[in-house]
Design a protein around this motif. Structure first.
Motif, mmCIF file in Angstrom:
data_model
loop_
_atom_site.group_PDB
_atom_site.id
_atom_site.type_symbol
_atom_site.label_atom_id
_atom_site.label_comp_id
_atom_site.label_asym_id
_atom_site.label_seq_id
_atom_site.Cartn_x
_atom_site.Cartn_y
_atom_site.Cartn_z
ATOM 1 N N GLY A 1 0.831 -1.214 0.000
ATOM 2 C CA GLY A 1 0.000 0.000 0.000
ATOM 3 C C GLY A 1 0.857 1.251 0.000
ATOM 4 N N VAL A 2 1.941 1.219 0.758
ATOM 5 C CA VAL A 2 2.859 2.377 0.791
ATOM 6 C C VAL A 2 3.538 2.534 -0.572
ATOM 7 C CG1 VAL A 2 4.944 3.325 1.870
ATOM 8 C CG2 VAL A 2 3.213 2.164 3.280
ATOM 9 N N TYR A 3 3.980 1.416 -1.133
ATOM 10 C CA TYR A 3 4.593 1.445 -2.474
ATOM 11 C C TYR A 3 3.628 2.064 -3.499
ATOM 12 C CZ TYR A 3 5.354 -0.412 -7.138
ATOM 13 O OH TYR A 3 5.463 -0.532 -8.498
ATOM 14 N N ARG A 4 2.369 1.531 -3.488
ATOM 15 C CA ARG A 4 1.347 2.005 -4.443
ATOM 16 C C ARG A 4 1.125 3.514 -4.336
ATOM 17 N NH1 ARG A 4 -1.487 -2.306 -2.602
ATOM 18 N NH2 ARG A 4 -1.081 -3.844 -4.208
ATOM 19 N N CYS A 5 0.984 3.980 -3.080
ATOM 20 C CA CYS A 5 0.677 5.403 -2.881
ATOM 21 C C CYS A 5 1.874 6.275 -3.233
ATOM 22 C CB CYS A 5 0.220 5.648 -1.442
ATOM 23 S SG CYS A 5 -1.391 4.917 -1.120
ATOM 24 N N CYS A 6 3.100 5.806 -2.929
ATOM 25 C CA CYS A 6 4.286 6.573 -3.335
ATOM 26 C C CYS A 6 4.356 6.648 -4.855
ATOM 27 C CB CYS A 6 5.559 5.929 -2.797
ATOM 28 S SG CYS A 6 5.771 6.149 -1.028
ATOM 29 N N ARG A 7 4.111 5.511 -5.504
ATOM 30 C CA ARG A 7 4.220 5.482 -6.968
ATOM 31 C C ARG A 7 3.200 6.434 -7.605
ATOM 32 N NH1 ARG A 7 2.480 0.039 -9.150
ATOM 33 N NH2 ARG A 7 0.506 1.139 -9.022
ATOM 34 N N GLU A 8 1.944 6.373 -7.131
ATOM 35 C CA GLU A 8 0.894 7.160 -7.779
ATOM 36 C C GLU A 8 0.840 8.606 -7.266
ATOM 37 O OE1 GLU A 8 -0.652 6.141 -10.352
ATOM 38 O OE2 GLU A 8 0.036 4.063 -10.238
ATOM 39 N N LEU A 9 0.787 8.770 -5.945
ATOM 40 C CA LEU A 9 0.599 10.112 -5.373
ATOM 41 C C LEU A 9 1.929 10.833 -5.220
ATOM 42 C CD1 LEU A 9 -1.827 8.559 -2.915
ATOM 43 C CD2 LEU A 9 -2.547 10.505 -4.247
ATOM 44 N N GLY A 10 2.948 10.095 -4.784
ATOM 45 C CA GLY A 10 4.266 10.704 -4.630
ATOM 46 C C GLY A 10 4.805 11.137 -5.987
ATOM 47 N N ALA A 11 4.559 10.320 -7.004
ATOM 48 C CA ALA A 11 5.070 10.665 -8.334
ATOM 49 C C ALA A 11 4.437 11.946 -8.864
ATOM 50 C CB ALA A 11 4.829 9.507 -9.294
ATOM 51 N N ALA A 12 3.231 12.280 -8.364
ATOM 52 C CA ALA A 12 2.589 13.542 -8.779
ATOM 53 C C ALA A 12 3.366 14.750 -8.251
ATOM 54 C CB ALA A 12 1.140 13.579 -8.280
ATOM 55 N N MET A 13 4.259 14.511 -7.274
ATOM 56 C CA MET A 13 5.088 15.616 -6.737
ATOM 57 C C MET A 13 6.305 15.889 -7.637
ATOM 58 S SD MET A 13 5.381 14.329 -2.799
ATOM 59 C CE MET A 13 3.958 14.167 -1.712
ATOM 60 N N LEU A 14 6.692 14.901 -8.439
ATOM 61 C CA LEU A 14 7.962 14.997 -9.167
ATOM 62 C C LEU A 14 8.060 16.229 -10.069
ATOM 63 C CD1 LEU A 14 8.545 11.217 -10.064
ATOM 64 C CD2 LEU A 14 9.896 12.608 -8.482
ATOM 65 N N PRO A 15 7.028 16.528 -10.872
ATOM 66 C CA PRO A 15 7.190 17.676 -11.788
ATOM 67 C C PRO A 15 7.395 19.001 -11.055
ATOM 68 C CG PRO A 15 5.267 16.342 -12.378
ATOM 69 C CD PRO A 15 5.753 15.841 -11.061
ATOM 70 N N ARG A 16 6.867 19.117 -9.823
ATOM 71 C CA ARG A 16 6.982 20.389 -9.079
ATOM 72 C C ARG A 16 8.274 20.444 -8.258
ATOM 73 N NH1 ARG A 16 3.079 21.085 -5.406
ATOM 74 N NH2 ARG A 16 3.209 23.345 -5.525
ATOM 75 N N ARG A 17 8.989 19.311 -8.219
ATOM 76 C CA ARG A 17 10.287 19.251 -7.550
ATOM 77 C C ARG A 17 10.230 19.668 -6.080
ATOM 78 N NH1 ARG A 17 14.089 17.729 -10.596
ATOM 79 N NH2 ARG A 17 15.727 18.433 -9.185
ATOM 80 N N GLN A 18 9.124 19.282 -5.420
ATOM 81 C CA GLN A 18 9.035 19.500 -3.976
ATOM 82 C C GLN A 18 7.990 18.555 -3.402
ATOM 83 O OE1 GLN A 18 6.888 23.015 -2.613
ATOM 84 N NE2 GLN A 18 6.573 23.605 -4.730
ATOM 85 N N GLY A 19 8.160 18.218 -2.129
ATOM 86 C CA GLY A 19 7.171 17.377 -1.473
ATOM 87 C C GLY A 19 7.755 16.686 -0.269
ATOM 88 N N ALA A 20 6.857 16.186 0.566
ATOM 89 C CA ALA A 20 7.266 15.449 1.763
ATOM 90 C C ALA A 20 6.393 14.206 1.881
ATOM 91 C CB ALA A 20 7.117 16.323 3.008
ATOM 92 N N ILE A 21 7.041 13.066 1.964
ATOM 93 C CA ILE A 21 6.331 11.803 2.174
ATOM 94 C C ILE A 21 6.654 11.326 3.580
ATOM 95 C CG2 ILE A 21 6.131 9.392 1.446
ATOM 96 C CD1 ILE A 21 6.794 10.299 -1.394
ATOM 97 N N ILE A 22 5.602 10.931 4.308
ATOM 98 C CA ILE A 22 5.780 10.437 5.682
ATOM 99 C C ILE A 22 5.131 9.058 5.755
ATOM 100 C CG2 ILE A 22 5.267 10.862 8.109
ATOM 101 C CD1 ILE A 22 4.978 13.897 7.262
#
Ligand code: NAP
Length: 257
Positions: free
Chosen positions: A124-145
């Motif tokens: 579940g963590v992998y899935r959410c990082c891949r889908e939601l975390g990857a949405a942070m990549l173009p903006r070049r900022q974000g925090a995953i906890i």
């Protein structure tokens, strides 16, 4: 020059909290909102999610409830699209959804139980990082906890699948922190000790097990939901701008002994 007054300011940020309908996830969602973030919560139960978003809205922040199971690729993709449609960006992802229906020794653990726990708590963590975390990549900022546990640090008895899932979360956190540091995304974990929620109600209330667990905690008490959100607000905020790949133990001192 640091503006100390805004170190914990989350205004203008959009957070997603999985399993935000109750327990630790709810406490974190409300705290992120109190610090100014717009917050989307997901889980499998629409009623608890609506209760949280009502509370956050009354507090004066924006909130969104999305029914989604972290064990489903399709539902997590839909979660991402729903959040982006509503808020346009994702800045903070709290991977909190987790289960532990099973306290038994290895020989009494079925393959089905093993797969269920790993699929929610780790995949579940992998899935959410891949889908939601990857949405942070173009903006070049974000925090995953990623919400881990002392079970990811030490060998708790009769918890092999849970411990393996949280140990996996610990390593996923470090490896992903390494991958995405160059993209401006910080990835950290919080490893809680025993916090009083639905998840732990049975063991905490058990006359023998509860007392035994308590005897391991130097601070002499179980955690409560007021003990939970400070670490998450810190890791989400500008105060943690140079912190990544870390697992912050919030355990009343258990693992210090
Ligand atoms: P909880 O009170 O049982 O809440 C679990 C939350 O996760 C609920 O909101 C639940 O909502 C959601 N959830 C469960 N399975 C899900 C799924 N497949 N998809 C989406 N949401 C799901 O548990 P908690 O104590 O707050 O635990 C939260 C996290 O902290 C977990 O990762 C747990 O391992 C971790 N943790 C807890 C403790 C503790 O002592 N309580 C200690 C260390 C770590 P629905 O049922 O509506 O889906």
């Amino acid at each position: 020059m640091t503006n100390h007054a805004t170190l914990f300011d989350l205004r203008g940020k959009v957070a997603v909290v999985t399993g935000g309908g109750r327990g630790i996830g709810r406490a974190i969602a409300q705290a992120l909102a109190a610090h100014g973030a717009a917050v989307a919560v997901c889980g499998r139960t629409a009623g608890t999610l609506a209760d949280v978003t009502d509370t956050i809205t009354i507090q004066g922040a924006q909130a969104l409830a999305v029914t989604a199971d972290v064990a489903s690729d399709d539902e997590i993709r839909r979660l991402r699209e729903t959040v982006l449609d509503r808020f346009g960006q994702i800045d903070i992802l709290v991977n909190n959804a987790g289960i532990d229906p099973h306290y038994a020794s290895m020989e009494h653990t079925t393959a089905a139980e093993w797969h269920q726990i790993l699929d929610v708590n780790l995949s579940g963590v992998y899935r959410c990082c891949r889908e939601l975390g990857a949405a942070m990549l173009p903006r070049r900022q974000g925090a995953i906890i990623n919400i881990s546990s002392i079970a990811g640090h030490i060998g708790l008895k009769r918890q092999v699948p849970y411990a393996a899932s949280k140990g996996g979360v610990e390593q996923l956190t470090r490896a992903l922190a390494h991958d995405w540091a160059e993209h401006g995304i910080r990835v950290n974990a919080i490893a809680y000790g025993f916090v009083q929620t639905d998840l732990t109600a049975g063991v905490v209330a058990h006359p023998h097990i509860g007392a035994k667990l308590l005897s391991r905690i130097p601070m002499g008490r179980f955690g409560n939901l007021d003990d939970v959100p400070g670490a998450a607000v810190f890791l989400a905020s500008p105060a943690a701008a140079y912190v990544t790949g870390h697992s912050l133990l919030v355990d009343g001192g258990w693992t210090a002994t």
